[in-house]
Design an enzyme around this catalytic site. Sequence first.
Site, PDB file in Angstrom:
ATOM      1  N   CYS A 130       0.836  -1.145   0.084  1.00  0.00           N
ATOM      2  CA  CYS A 130       0.174   0.038   0.170  1.00  0.00           C
ATOM      3  C   CYS A 130       0.930   1.231   0.110  1.00  0.00           C
ATOM      4  O   CYS A 130       0.593   2.236  -0.684  1.00  0.00           O
ATOM      5  CB  CYS A 130      -0.913   0.012   1.215  1.00  0.00           C
ATOM      6  SG  CYS A 130      -0.130  -0.548   2.672  1.00  0.00           S
ATOM      7  N   HIS A 243      -3.209   6.442   4.254  1.00  0.00           N
ATOM      8  CA  HIS A 243      -1.951   6.514   4.727  1.00  0.00           C
ATOM      9  C   HIS A 243      -1.430   7.806   4.128  1.00  0.00           C
ATOM     10  O   HIS A 243      -1.627   8.305   2.888  1.00  0.00           O
ATOM     11  CB  HIS A 243      -1.156   5.219   3.775  1.00  0.00           C
ATOM     12  CG  HIS A 243      -1.157   3.935   4.325  1.00  0.00           C
ATOM     13  ND1 HIS A 243      -1.961   3.697   5.368  1.00  0.00           N
ATOM     14  CD2 HIS A 243      -0.440   2.915   3.859  1.00  0.00           C
ATOM     15  CE1 HIS A 243      -1.763   2.366   5.639  1.00  0.00           C
ATOM     16  NE2 HIS A 243      -1.252   1.731   4.487  1.00  0.00           N
TER      17      HIS A 243
HETATM   18  N1  LIG Z   1      -4.989  -3.540   4.175  1.00  0.00           N
HETATM   19  C1  LIG Z   1      -4.217  -2.832   3.410  1.00  0.00           C
HETATM   20  O1  LIG Z   1      -4.021  -1.711   3.335  1.00  0.00           O
HETATM   21  C2  LIG Z   1      -3.503  -3.748   2.311  1.00  0.00           C
HETATM   22  C3  LIG Z   1      -2.669  -3.219   1.388  1.00  0.00           C
HETATM   23  C4  LIG Z   1      -2.063  -3.987   0.511  1.00  0.00           C
HETATM   24  C5  LIG Z   1      -2.142  -5.325   0.641  1.00  0.00           C
HETATM   25  N2  LIG Z   1      -3.023  -5.920   1.630  1.00  0.00           N
HETATM   26  C6  LIG Z   1      -2.804  -7.515   1.606  1.00  0.00           C
HETATM   27  O2  LIG Z   1      -4.212  -7.925   1.441  1.00  0.00           O
HETATM   28  C7  LIG Z   1      -4.537  -8.955   2.230  1.00  0.00           C
HETATM   29  C8  LIG Z   1      -5.732  -8.821   2.867  1.00  0.00           C
HETATM   30  O3  LIG Z   1      -5.500  -7.690   3.867  1.00  0.00           O
HETATM   31  P1  LIG Z   1      -6.780  -7.465   4.595  1.00  0.00           P
HETATM   32  O4  LIG Z   1      -6.616  -6.039   5.328  1.00  0.00           O
HETATM   33  O5  LIG Z   1      -7.990  -7.430   3.898  1.00  0.00           O
HETATM   34  O6  LIG Z   1      -6.790  -8.423   6.115  1.00  0.00           O
HETATM   35  P2  LIG Z   1      -8.252  -8.728   6.702  1.00  0.00           P
HETATM   36  O7  LIG Z   1      -9.196  -7.633   6.753  1.00  0.00           O
HETATM   37  O8  LIG Z   1      -7.763  -9.450   7.945  1.00  0.00           O
HETATM   38  O9  LIG Z   1      -9.198 -10.145   5.763  1.00  0.00           O
HETATM   39  C9  LIG Z   1      -8.437 -11.243   5.585  1.00  0.00           C
HETATM   40  C10 LIG Z   1      -9.060 -11.910   4.691  1.00  0.00           C
HETATM   41  O10 LIG Z   1      -8.531 -13.411   4.129  1.00  0.00           O
HETATM   42  C11 LIG Z   1      -9.321 -14.373   4.447  1.00  0.00           C
HETATM   43  N3  LIG Z   1      -8.468 -15.504   4.880  1.00  0.00           N
HETATM   44  C12 LIG Z   1      -7.450 -15.611   5.641  1.00  0.00           C
HETATM   45  N4  LIG Z   1      -7.006 -16.738   5.651  1.00  0.00           N
HETATM   46  C13 LIG Z   1      -7.620 -17.832   4.714  1.00  0.00           C
HETATM   47  C14 LIG Z   1      -7.574 -18.784   4.615  1.00  0.00           C
HETATM   48  N5  LIG Z   1      -6.648 -19.744   4.867  1.00  0.00           N
HETATM   49  N6  LIG Z   1      -8.545 -19.204   3.603  1.00  0.00           N
HETATM   50  C15 LIG Z   1      -9.363 -18.478   2.997  1.00  0.00           C
HETATM   51  N7  LIG Z   1      -9.706 -17.105   3.529  1.00  0.00           N
HETATM   52  C16 LIG Z   1      -8.597 -16.763   4.408  1.00  0.00           C
HETATM   53  C17 LIG Z   1     -10.203 -13.855   5.574  1.00  0.00           C
HETATM   54  O11 LIG Z   1     -11.471 -14.912   5.767  1.00  0.00           O
HETATM   55  P3  LIG Z   1     -11.950 -14.980   6.999  1.00  0.00           P
HETATM   56  O12 LIG Z   1     -12.725 -13.813   7.217  1.00  0.00           O
HETATM   57  O13 LIG Z   1     -12.926 -16.496   6.875  1.00  0.00           O
HETATM   58  O14 LIG Z   1     -11.041 -15.248   8.038  1.00  0.00           O
HETATM   59  C18 LIG Z   1     -10.580 -12.493   5.133  1.00  0.00           C
HETATM   60  O15 LIG Z   1     -11.588 -12.474   4.325  1.00  0.00           O
HETATM   61  C19 LIG Z   1      -3.203  -9.372   2.804  1.00  0.00           C
HETATM   62  O16 LIG Z   1      -2.416 -10.096   2.185  1.00  0.00           O
HETATM   63  C20 LIG Z   1      -2.685  -7.965   2.994  1.00  0.00           C
HETATM   64  O17 LIG Z   1      -1.206  -8.191   3.229  1.00  0.00           O
HETATM   65  C21 LIG Z   1      -3.592  -5.242   2.411  1.00  0.00           C
END
Ligand SMILES: NC(=O)c1ccc[n+]([C@@H]2O[C@H](COP(=O)([O-])OP(=O)(O)OC[C@H]3O[C@@H](n4cnc5c(N)ncnc54)[C@H](OP(=O)(O)O)[C@@H]3O)[C@@H](O)[C@H]2O)c1
Length: 340
Positions: A130, A243
């Site tokens: 990000c 950010h």
């Molecule tokens: N937030 C940011 O600013 C940002 C920016 C760039 C990249 N990212 C990347 O995007 C990804 C998600 O981030 P987020 O902020 O959305 O996280 P989050 O809010 O914690 O959500 C995680 C998601 O992944 C699912 N998940 C996790 N483990 C899983 C598994 N084993 N099988 C199936 N589904 C699974 C979760 O499902 P459940 O609800 O069922 O657990 C949930 O839908 C990460 O890789 C992060 O590094 C985030």
Amino acid sequence: MGYRVVVAGATGNVGREMLNILAERQFPVDEIAVLASRKSLGTEVSFGDKTLKTKDLATFDFSGWDMALFAIGSDATKEYAPKAAKAGCVVIDNSSLYRYDPEVPLIVPEVNADAIEGYSKKNIIANPNCSTAQMVVALKPLHDRARIKRVVVSTYQSVSGSGKEGIDELWDQTKSIYNPVDDKPAKKFTKQIAFNVIPHIDVFMEDGSTKEEWKMVVETKKIVDPSIKVTATCVRVPVFVGHAESINIEFEDHLDEAEARDILREAPGVMVVDKREDGGYVTPIECVGDFATFISRIRQDSTIDNGINLWCVSDNLRKGAALNAVQIAELLGNRVLKKG
Ligand SMILES: NC(=O)c1ccc[n+]([C@@H]2O[C@H](COP(=O)([O-])OP(=O)(O)OC[C@H]3O[C@@H](n4cnc5c(N)ncnc54)[C@H](OP(=O)(O)O)[C@@H]3O)[C@@H](O)[C@H]2O)c1
């Protein structure tokens, strides 16, 4: 005819935002599948005016699906992205797993759209970190004009960059400070985040930098130009979404602040808000829900020959993740799959 699209991680911050943006930008979707872990089976998520029920990623068959937008973290991506890619479904991944793989393009469409051609080696395209995504949108047009030598960046990163748990921790801890009987010690973050700032994001590297800082260095080189030197300090701040970055740029050629402002005004994905008066700049809270990367406080750095300072703000769940992923999906559709 549109696309059969999968969103994996649909119950998460980024996944939900992906669904919002696909609907907002009227991405040509014929059919959509929303996936999460087994524990979320049947959880309802919104897609435009529809409500969809999540399915289990572990048992999903990707055959016949055109593209899958992944936002599930590196561990789960390692298991499921190769399965989807092998089934012929192009993965657009938000985790850091494939970003540094030379056979996987790392794309910010405003900057290096042509890199899309390399997607077919693995059927996977990576979305940057990000903090990198918003910075390179600002750097690229300036680099094209005056060749960037070095960037010194300090970030002010919101808690939503660390997922749902990060948001909950700031919320619960803030409440507990007003109601001290309900103590909420740091769990997701390494120190108290409410009313504090933490100069530590992701793990420490051998040289004393953190992995978040390393990502900004390596990703900027891969996306914009390997010759650009970057030094970063990444800081978590008690902001829910958005950010901010203070960026100092040193150029090969002279670039005055007026020209830098004009270049940025014309740059794709950028909105310049730069009035030298009270409130004449953008803060994180104002960028939430927006597509743009906002640039303010553009000014000469008089301590070096060719230097500019600026302030860069963007919605980390949008340009930093979901929007960029949807823009990659649009690029893939327009340039490669050509169905919509
Ligand atoms: N937030 C940011 O600013 C940002 C920016 C760039 C990249 N990212 C990347 O995007 C990804 C998600 O981030 P987020 O902020 O959305 O996280 P989050 O809010 O914690 O959500 C995680 C998601 O992944 C699912 N998940 C996790 N483990 C899983 C598994 N084993 N099988 C199936 N589904 C699974 C979760 O499902 P459940 O609800 O069922 O657990 C949930 O839908 C990460 O890789 C992060 O590094 C985030």
